[in-house]
Design an enzyme around this catalytic site. Sequence first.
Site, PDB file in Angstrom:
ATOM      1  N   GLY A  38      49.809 115.474  49.048  1.00  0.00           N
ATOM      2  CA  GLY A  38      50.403 113.821  49.115  1.00  0.00           C
ATOM      3  C   GLY A  38      51.812 113.732  48.481  1.00  0.00           C
ATOM      4  O   GLY A  38      52.199 112.943  47.909  1.00  0.00           O
ATOM      5  N   ALA A  39      52.745 114.727  49.044  1.00  0.00           N
ATOM      6  CA  ALA A  39      54.056 115.070  48.563  1.00  0.00           C
ATOM      7  C   ALA A  39      54.922 114.470  49.494  1.00  0.00           C
ATOM      8  O   ALA A  39      56.239 114.491  49.174  1.00  0.00           O
ATOM      9  CB  ALA A  39      54.441 116.575  48.281  1.00  0.00           C
ATOM     10  N   SER A  55      42.701 107.471  38.104  1.00  0.00           N
ATOM     11  CA  SER A  55      43.372 106.251  38.121  1.00  0.00           C
ATOM     12  C   SER A  55      42.399 105.475  37.041  1.00  0.00           C
ATOM     13  O   SER A  55      41.300 105.727  37.162  1.00  0.00           O
ATOM     14  CB  SER A  55      43.274 105.573  39.322  1.00  0.00           C
ATOM     15  OG  SER A  55      43.538 103.873  39.052  1.00  0.00           O
ATOM     16  N   TYR A  57      37.341 102.930  46.149  1.00  0.00           N
ATOM     17  CA  TYR A  57      38.493 103.740  45.942  1.00  0.00           C
ATOM     18  C   TYR A  57      38.154 104.141  44.196  1.00  0.00           C
ATOM     19  O   TYR A  57      38.468 105.414  43.830  1.00  0.00           O
ATOM     20  CB  TYR A  57      39.914 102.859  46.124  1.00  0.00           C
ATOM     21  CG  TYR A  57      41.223 103.543  44.842  1.00  0.00           C
ATOM     22  CD1 TYR A  57      41.665 104.569  45.640  1.00  0.00           C
ATOM     23  CD2 TYR A  57      41.597 103.013  43.854  1.00  0.00           C
ATOM     24  CE1 TYR A  57      42.859 105.296  45.012  1.00  0.00           C
ATOM     25  CE2 TYR A  57      42.663 103.843  43.162  1.00  0.00           C
ATOM     26  CZ  TYR A  57      43.177 104.833  43.737  1.00  0.00           C
ATOM     27  OH  TYR A  57      44.151 105.312  43.139  1.00  0.00           O
ATOM     28  N   GLY A  70      53.578 112.081  44.383  1.00  0.00           N
ATOM     29  CA  GLY A  70      53.789 113.399  44.966  1.00  0.00           C
ATOM     30  C   GLY A  70      55.224 113.947  45.313  1.00  0.00           C
ATOM     31  O   GLY A  70      55.708 114.909  44.667  1.00  0.00           O
TER      32      GLY A  70
END
Length: 265
Positions: free
Chosen positions: A9-10, A135, A161, A15
């Site tokens: 996720g960069a 999260s 999520y 990220g």
Amino acid sequence: MPRTIVVTGASSGVGRAAAEQFAAQGDHVVVVGRNPDRLAGAVDAVRAAGDGREPGRFQADFEKLDDVRALAAHLLDTYETIDVLANNAGGMVERYRRTVDGFEATMQGNHLAPFLLTSLLRERLRGGRVVNTSSAAHRAGDPDPHDFAGAPGSYRSFPAYGVTKSANILFAQEAARRWPEVLSVSFHPGVVRTNFGAGKAVRFLYRYAPFLVSPEKAGGLLVWLANADALVDGGYYVGHRATKPSVDPARAADLWDASAKAVRV
């Protein structure tokens, strides 16, 4: 000798910010992302942050487990040691979607895919650490180890999520028990100012709400967790402090076994 840091996720957000900071401190960064254009932009930014050192790169869509296996094979072929794996890829899916592998897309992208990747890289991670982006939304629900497919009629994006973010925490806890040779932690990055979210209202919140954290600050916390001494193995971090999450640790072993069976690892 520079450490090897893999950041999934960069290509944007937390990220990308973390990848740039790793490069700036002299680490060799492997940039992993799904979108080819954003991935190319992130590679350019990480190269610049690292004074021209060329980062690694790999394009992978975590809604395809074959992509995850291809990524793991590339990393195993290329690097003798992986010092840090930042499991940061993930997102919120607005409407119910089942992947080609048969799982609900949020659960696969946020939990099953990083579970598979980390499992395949375990031997390369000996003596290193895994940092999982979770999260505070984990409070929205607990994962059901017996149902990774879900049902279209009951799907709601934010609870789905939150369930996956609980799974991230439970994964780090159980990894600490099963893999003592690898330090595993999870963390809450804050509510970060990004294009993250499902639906116009949620995307508006994540872009314009006044209490948002910058990607640079959240990325800095990820980098701190990759660098800091004396972390709690299996710990869930909010800021620089290990915090008790709202998860049932008794679920961790069942979730692990069900996840391993689901992804065949």
